[in-house]
Scaffold this motif. Structure first.
Motif, PDB file in Angstrom:
ATOM      1  N   ASN A  25       0.490   3.969  -2.919  1.00 33.99           N
ATOM      2  CA  ASN A  25       0.144   5.343  -2.571  1.00 33.99           C
ATOM      3  C   ASN A  25       1.236   6.347  -2.917  1.00 33.99           C
ATOM      4  OD1 ASN A  25      -2.562   5.776  -0.893  1.00 33.99           O
ATOM      5  ND2 ASN A  25      -1.779   3.718  -0.470  1.00 33.99           N
ATOM      6  N   GLU A  77       4.331   4.068   6.426  1.00 38.62           N
ATOM      7  CA  GLU A  77       3.268   3.170   6.884  1.00 38.62           C
ATOM      8  C   GLU A  77       2.304   3.873   7.840  1.00 38.62           C
ATOM      9  OE1 GLU A  77       4.868  -0.442   8.411  1.00 38.62           O
ATOM     10  OE2 GLU A  77       6.143  -0.818   6.644  1.00 38.62           O
ATOM     11  N   ARG A 130       0.835  -1.205   0.000  1.00 37.76           N
ATOM     12  CA  ARG A 130       0.000   0.000   0.000  1.00 37.76           C
ATOM     13  C   ARG A 130       0.872   1.258   0.000  1.00 37.76           C
ATOM     14  NH1 ARG A 130      -4.503   0.298   4.317  1.00 37.76           N
ATOM     15  NH2 ARG A 130      -5.115   2.027   2.956  1.00 37.76           N
ATOM     16  N   VAL A 131       1.996   1.196   0.678  1.00 40.27           N
ATOM     17  CA  VAL A 131       2.926   2.329   0.638  1.00 40.27           C
ATOM     18  C   VAL A 131       3.400   2.569  -0.789  1.00 40.27           C
ATOM     19  CG1 VAL A 131       5.255   3.076   1.312  1.00 40.27           C
ATOM     20  CG2 VAL A 131       3.700   2.131   3.025  1.00 40.27           C
ATOM     21  N   ILE A 147      -0.238   5.857   5.923  1.00 39.94           N
ATOM     22  CA  ILE A 147      -1.263   5.010   5.298  1.00 39.94           C
ATOM     23  C   ILE A 147      -2.301   4.585   6.335  1.00 39.94           C
ATOM     24  CG2 ILE A 147      -1.689   2.856   4.062  1.00 39.94           C
ATOM     25  CD1 ILE A 147      -0.227   5.001   2.455  1.00 39.94           C
ATOM     26  N   ARG A 153      -6.847   6.003   6.608  1.00 41.68           N
ATOM     27  CA  ARG A 153      -7.532   4.746   6.300  1.00 41.68           C
ATOM     28  C   ARG A 153      -8.647   4.930   5.257  1.00 41.68           C
ATOM     29  NH1 ARG A 153      -7.810   0.090   9.158  1.00 41.68           N
ATOM     30  NH2 ARG A 153      -6.735   1.099  10.898  1.00 41.68           N
ATOM     31  N   ALA A 177      -6.482   6.703   1.652  1.00 41.18           N
ATOM     32  CA  ALA A 177      -5.372   6.087   0.952  1.00 41.18           C
ATOM     33  C   ALA A 177      -5.855   4.866   0.172  1.00 41.18           C
ATOM     34  CB  ALA A 177      -4.286   5.690   1.953  1.00 41.18           C
ATOM     35  N   VAL A 225       6.041   8.893   1.726  1.00 43.81           N
ATOM     36  CA  VAL A 225       4.881   8.110   2.127  1.00 43.81           C
ATOM     37  C   VAL A 225       5.378   7.012   3.056  1.00 43.81           C
ATOM     38  CG1 VAL A 225       2.981   6.660   1.343  1.00 43.81           C
ATOM     39  CG2 VAL A 225       3.744   8.575  -0.074  1.00 43.81           C
TER      40      VAL A 225
END
Length: 384
Positions: free
Chosen positions: A56, A373, A52-53, A376, A380, A383, A371
């Motif tokens: 994003n 963790e 996800r990092v 992110i 919630r 992102a 960016v």
């Protein structure tokens, strides 16, 4: 109208040849790290939050970066209609595959985190990998085929006939050029990730980026050696009428070994393009070794620009050679739109291109920073 008369037809043709190169470089440098990030995604992110990092880091900018692809396609359509006709019809299946990937990519971005299921997210992660790898590879394959010549010809009434197949495009030299494209965009993405992320993600991206930089240098050098020693190029054998009508069949041309290097011999300053390609990739490697993400990103961008410029410098004045009939090859001075069309387009470009550059600069300024963790987890609901 005074300016229209001052800009001669040959000058406008040269300006649009240069603008097309700038648009292609703009796409490769901006959307290139988006595509490369997709290629690296399964390997730099070992768990959901790390991936996800990565996602994003490009999530807020990838849509805007695709503007350069739209501008490039529009420029080809309006400024070089015969080039558009041959490439978008002859490469139809290849274009379809690219469009499929580019259509799937936003779907993957939007749907990937809609469910907590690990298998669901993994499938979308590999979809993003596919959507990064396939366009990167096929764009390079297209360049490889351009350098070899494309199987098209003109009929007596100037109707364009393409006589190739999709699978013929996947020849060894074209695939080599495709690998150069994949390696250089992966290198570019690694610089981006080192610049935009921290911790394990940045370290893995750094390691993969150094490997990609080495592959870029090696594969680019191999392609150059093959072009010089094995592959044939094209050369105009008649006088080039830079103010003449857009009729490719009015010239004569031939196929000759090593012809793509004649411009470097005639105009040594053009060697700056391949030198920039090598220096940029090596600079990116050294910057990644020093953990300088911003410098690595800058150097890889310069390397990409140099590699693309070297193709243009090698082929000039050709923009799409014909392997069936060298006379039918499209050149800068015999396949453009009319003088008035090129002038009107130049005025529009002079108005809108600075606007695009301004808002792109503003977006990157607003989104400056890394960016991580924690960011992110805190975002919630916003992102990817």
């Amino acid at each position: 109208m005074i300016l229209h008369e001052l800009l001669a037809y040959d000058t406008l043709r040269m300006i649009w040849w240069l603008l097309l190169g700038i648009l292609l470089i703009g796409f490769a440098v901006t959307d290139g790290f988006d595509l490369g990030t997709g290629i690296l995604l399964p390997f730099v992110g070992r768990n959901d939050i790390e991936r996800r990092v990565v996602i994003n880091s490009v999530g807020p900018v990838w849509e805007g970066n695709q503007v350069w692809l739209v501008l490039g396609g529009g420029a080809i359509f309006a400024a070089w209609p015969q080039l558009y006709a041959v490439s978008f019809s002859g490469f139809y299946l290849a274009m379809f595959v690219i469009l499929t990937a580019l259509i799937l990519r936003p779907v993957a971005f939007k749907f990937r985190s809609k469910r907590e299921d690990a298998a669901w997210r993994t499938r979308w992660d590999w979809t993003l990998f596919y959507c990064g790898l396939v366009p990167s590879l096929i764009f390079g394959v297209a360049i490889g085929n351009m350098l070899q010549g494309v199987p098209f010809r003109f009929t007596a009434d100037m109707h364009i006939l393409y006589e190739g197949t999709f699978w013929a495009l996947l020849n060894p030299f074209a695939l080599l050029c495709g690998l150069v494209s994949v390696a250089m965009l992966a290198m570019h993405a690694a610089g981006w990730l080192v610049f935009k992320t921290d911790g394990a993600v940045a370290e893995r991206a750094r390691s993969l980026g150094m490997l990609a930089a080495l592959l870029t240098v090696a594969l680019y050098a191999l392609a150059g050696v093959l072009l010089l020693t094995v592959m044939t190029g094209y050369r105009v054998t008649s006088v080039v009428d830079v103010l003449g009508p857009s009729n490719p069949m009015l010239k004569t041309a031939e196929v000759r070994a090593g012809a793509w290097f004649s411009n470097y011999a005639a105009h040594p300053w053009t060697l700056l393009a391949p030198v920039l390609g090598f220096v940029g990739a090596i600079g990116s490697l050294l910057a990644l070794m020093a953990r300088r993400g911003g410098l690595a990103l800058l150097c890889s961008g310069l390397g990409i620009a140099g590699i693309i410029l070297s193709v243009g410098a090698s082929m000039f004045p050709f923009i799409l050679p014909s392997s069936l009939d060298p006379r039918a090859s499209l050149m800068v001075f015999d396949s453009s739109s009319s003088h008035l069309t090129l002038f009107i387009m130049l005025v529009c470009t002079g108005i809108f291109l600075p606007i695009i550059l301004a808002y792109t600069t503003w977006v990157y300024h607003v989104l400056w920073g890394k960016v991580d963790e924690d960011a992110i987890r805190e975002e919630r609901g916003h992102a990817y």
